[in-house]
Design an enzyme around this catalytic site. Structure first.
Site, PDB file in Angstrom:
ATOM      1  N   GLU A 128       0.833  -1.200   0.000  1.00 44.93           N
ATOM      2  CA  GLU A 128       0.000   0.000   0.000  1.00 44.93           C
ATOM      3  C   GLU A 128       0.874   1.260   0.000  1.00 44.93           C
ATOM      4  O   GLU A 128       0.444   2.319  -0.437  1.00 44.93           O
ATOM      5  CB  GLU A 128      -0.917  -0.020   1.234  1.00 44.93           C
ATOM      6  CG  GLU A 128      -2.227   0.702   1.027  1.00 44.93           C
ATOM      7  CD  GLU A 128      -3.251   0.395   2.111  1.00 44.93           C
ATOM      8  OE1 GLU A 128      -4.340  -0.094   1.774  1.00 44.93           O
ATOM      9  OE2 GLU A 128      -2.966   0.636   3.301  1.00 44.93           O
ATOM     10  N   HIS A 179       7.605 -27.033  -0.987  1.00 47.41           N
ATOM     11  CA  HIS A 179       6.928 -28.177  -1.610  1.00 47.41           C
ATOM     12  C   HIS A 179       5.743 -27.733  -2.460  1.00 47.41           C
ATOM     13  O   HIS A 179       4.948 -28.558  -2.894  1.00 47.41           O
ATOM     14  CB  HIS A 179       6.495 -29.167  -0.530  1.00 47.41           C
ATOM     15  CG  HIS A 179       7.674 -29.743   0.198  1.00 47.41           C
ATOM     16  ND1 HIS A 179       8.150 -31.014  -0.025  1.00 47.41           N
ATOM     17  CD2 HIS A 179       8.504 -29.190   1.122  1.00 47.41           C
ATOM     18  CE1 HIS A 179       9.215 -31.218   0.735  1.00 47.41           C
ATOM     19  NE2 HIS A 179       9.448 -30.124   1.446  1.00 47.41           N
ATOM     20  N   LYS A 228     -14.072   1.318  -3.935  1.00 44.57           N
ATOM     21  CA  LYS A 228     -15.095   1.750  -2.969  1.00 44.57           C
ATOM     22  C   LYS A 228     -16.147   2.606  -3.660  1.00 44.57           C
ATOM     23  O   LYS A 228     -17.342   2.396  -3.467  1.00 44.57           O
ATOM     24  CB  LYS A 228     -14.456   2.571  -1.842  1.00 44.57           C
ATOM     25  CG  LYS A 228     -13.605   1.774  -0.895  1.00 44.57           C
ATOM     26  CD  LYS A 228     -13.195   2.663   0.262  1.00 44.57           C
ATOM     27  CE  LYS A 228     -12.098   2.056   1.080  1.00 44.57           C
ATOM     28  NZ  LYS A 228     -11.523   2.968   2.048  1.00 44.57           N
TER      29      LYS A 228
HETATM   30  O1  PA5 Z   1      -3.357   1.553   5.995  1.00 40.65           O
HETATM   31  C1  PA5 Z   1      -4.461   2.055   5.874  1.00 40.65           C
HETATM   32  O2  PA5 Z   1      -4.643   3.274   5.997  1.00 40.65           O
HETATM   33  C2  PA5 Z   1      -5.677   1.214   5.576  1.00 40.65           C
HETATM   34  O3  PA5 Z   1      -5.370  -0.133   5.462  1.00 40.65           O
HETATM   35  C3  PA5 Z   1      -6.683   1.347   6.696  1.00 40.65           C
HETATM   36  O4  PA5 Z   1      -6.094   0.918   7.888  1.00 40.65           O
HETATM   37  C4  PA5 Z   1      -7.937   0.537   6.409  1.00 40.65           C
HETATM   38  O5  PA5 Z   1      -8.480   0.907   5.185  1.00 40.65           O
HETATM   39  C5  PA5 Z   1      -8.966   0.723   7.499  1.00 40.65           C
HETATM   40  O6  PA5 Z   1      -9.273   2.058   7.639  1.00 40.65           O
HETATM   41  P1  PA5 Z   1     -10.032   2.580   8.926  1.00 40.65           P
HETATM   42  O7  PA5 Z   1      -9.159   2.332  10.100  1.00 40.65           O
HETATM   43  O8  PA5 Z   1     -10.240   4.050   8.674  1.00 40.65           O
HETATM   44  O9  PA5 Z   1     -11.325   1.818   9.017  1.00 40.65           O
END
Ligand code: PA5
Length: 446
Positions: A284, A305, A419
């Site tokens: 990410e 394996h 989303k």
């Molecule tokens: O790293 C990030 O920002 C995302 O993975 C969030 O943690 C994830 O989308 C969850 O978001 P939130 O904590 O706002 O529900």
């Protein structure tokens, strides 16, 4: 400081001249991190968190964990992405993937998918048990945890009544804003904070990770001390020594030479969720603007394996990063057997760890010879302190890696795409403009 980076097995792929050629770039990037002038500099709270964390809240986390352990058989942790992966990774590495079978308090993770059967099965685990819920969402608006929380909130309210349910719900969210915070204030849930300047995937050492980890019975003081030791040790920009910057530089050089996949691996089966945490952290942070190493993972020798053939002999896309714990938590000596049907007497008297070390060394040599460079990251053993060090090591390396690549390692704009499509298809107010177009594109899928 036990964490150690070993770059000796890049020979023939990355040279010391290559490292020298990017020393200035790494220095520059590290400088912008430490002066808070890099891209995404609003999200650098994790850099000094191991020293500057909120001590009053830390004590409240420990008290809440004690209460959960005393009045609950089950803790449901609701969250997705950075709001659950770190906690689950630490709990499974320290407590093993069998931790629920081995401990009195069972911890189940929910709200990280949209599967009705998964919710139903998790609810079934609560039958006849005393239950608490920790709902974790920085934004407070993420669909997956919001869906799960709606269901678990009414489950608790039906079982305990609204007032008692509220005493069993812990909300980890923004300090002041968001719908979860608003609800928590109205209902009187105990609240913990995801600091403004710490993004989800860098948040394992905030209440996001610490409350479930403490509830699982692990020593969060030692975890923070390990992270702090790493924070203090890893200030050098010297790429010839053991630093997150050197790891970031090695990854970057490998990427530039066409090794576009990083395969993280460990010989500890309980490292699976740490690999998932690593994949989110780096994937990410770096995967933007059509750039970034693809983070994938295996567990050895298990996956030798299944994936071993590809790694040894398939497309030459990857390098490996092996996370290795020097001292096993426990060991066994192989006994001699009079019949020796399995032919193992040649290692009788040897420890299982000796066999594992041999597999590690042999595999490394085979893969390097097959064109897969290896980085090795060594930690002392599997305990809270070493894990705190490792977490900080990876977080810092990830930030340096992203900045070297020229991307903002602290945002995730690409995640929004699915989303808004999903909201448009479900006719969420505000998304009407693209609903028709999406219906056309996805005809027959729903
Ligand atoms: O790293 C990030 O920002 C995302 O993975 C969030 O943690 C994830 O989308 C969850 O978001 P939130 O904590 O706002 O529900």
């Amino acid at each position: 400081m036990s964490v150690k980076l070993i770059t000796d097995y890049l020979d023939g792929f990355v040279t010391s001249d290559d490292f020298s050629s990017i020393t200035d770039d790494v220095s520059l990037v590290e400088g912008t991190l430490s002066t808070g002038t890099c891209e995404g500099s609003d999200y650098l709270g994790w850099l000094t968190l191991p020293r500057d964390y909120d001590k009053e809240e830390f004590d409240r986390i420990k008290a809440a964990a004690r209460k959960i352990r005393s009045d609950s058989d089950v803790l449901i942790v609701i969250g997705i992405g950075g709001s659950y992966l770190g906690a689950r990774a630490v709990i499974e590495l320290l407590g093993s993937r069998y931790y629920n079978d081995l401990s009195d308090l069972k911890i189940y993770f929910a709200g990280n998918n949209i599967s009705a059967s998964s919710i139903e099965r998790t609810l079934r685990m609560c039958e006849g048990k005393n239950v608490s819920v920790n709902v974790v969402s920085k934004s407070g608006t993420t669909l997956e945890p919001a869906l799960a929380f709606r269901i678990f909130k009414s489950y608790l309210e039906e079982r305990y009544g609204r007032e008692e349910a509220a005493k069993r719900i812990y909300a980890t969210t923004d300090r002041a804003k968001g719908s979860l915070k608003k609800l928590a204030d109205i209902e009187g849930y105990e609240c913990f904070v995801v600091p403004d300047d710490v993004g989800g995937r860098y948040s394992v050492l905030t209440a996001v990770g610490l409350l479930p980890i403490a509830a699982a019975g692990f020593n969060i003081d030692a975890l923070m001390t390990g992270a702090r030791d790493a924070m203090e040790a890893f200030t050098s920009k010297d790429l010839t020594v053991n630093t997150p910057a050197a790891y970031a530089a090695a990854r970057y050089l490998m990427y530039k030479k066409g090794k576009t996949v990083e395969l993280m691996s460990s010989y500890e089966p309980d490292f699976v969720m740490m690999c998932e945490w690593y994949k989110q952290l780096f994937g990410e942070s770096e995967g933007k603007q059509n750039k970034g190493l693809l983070p994938i993972s295996t567990i050895f020798t298990t996956d030798l394996h299944s994936m071993g053939q590809y790694i040894q002999d398939g497309s030459r896309l990857m390098f490996e990063t092996i996370v290795r714990f020097k001292k096993p938590v426990t060991d066994f000596v192989l006994q001699s057997d009079a019949d020796n049907f399995d032919g193992l007497n040649y290692i009788a008297g040897r420890k299982i760890s000796y066999v594992c070390d041999s597999a590690f060394a042999a595999t490394l040599a085979a893969h390097v010879e097959g064109g897969v460079p290896n980085l090795v990251i060594e930690a002392e053993t599997i305990d809270e302190h070493s894990l705190g060090e490792l977490i900080y090591f990876f977080e810092k390396a990830c930030a340096v890696s992203g900045l070297l690549l020229g991307v903002n390692p602290f945002n995730q704009p690409g995640v929004e795409f699915y989303k808004s499509n999903m909201f448009a298809l479900m006719e969420k107010p505000g998304y009407e403009k693209i609903t028709e177009m999406l219906r056309e594109k996805t005809k027959g899928l729903i």
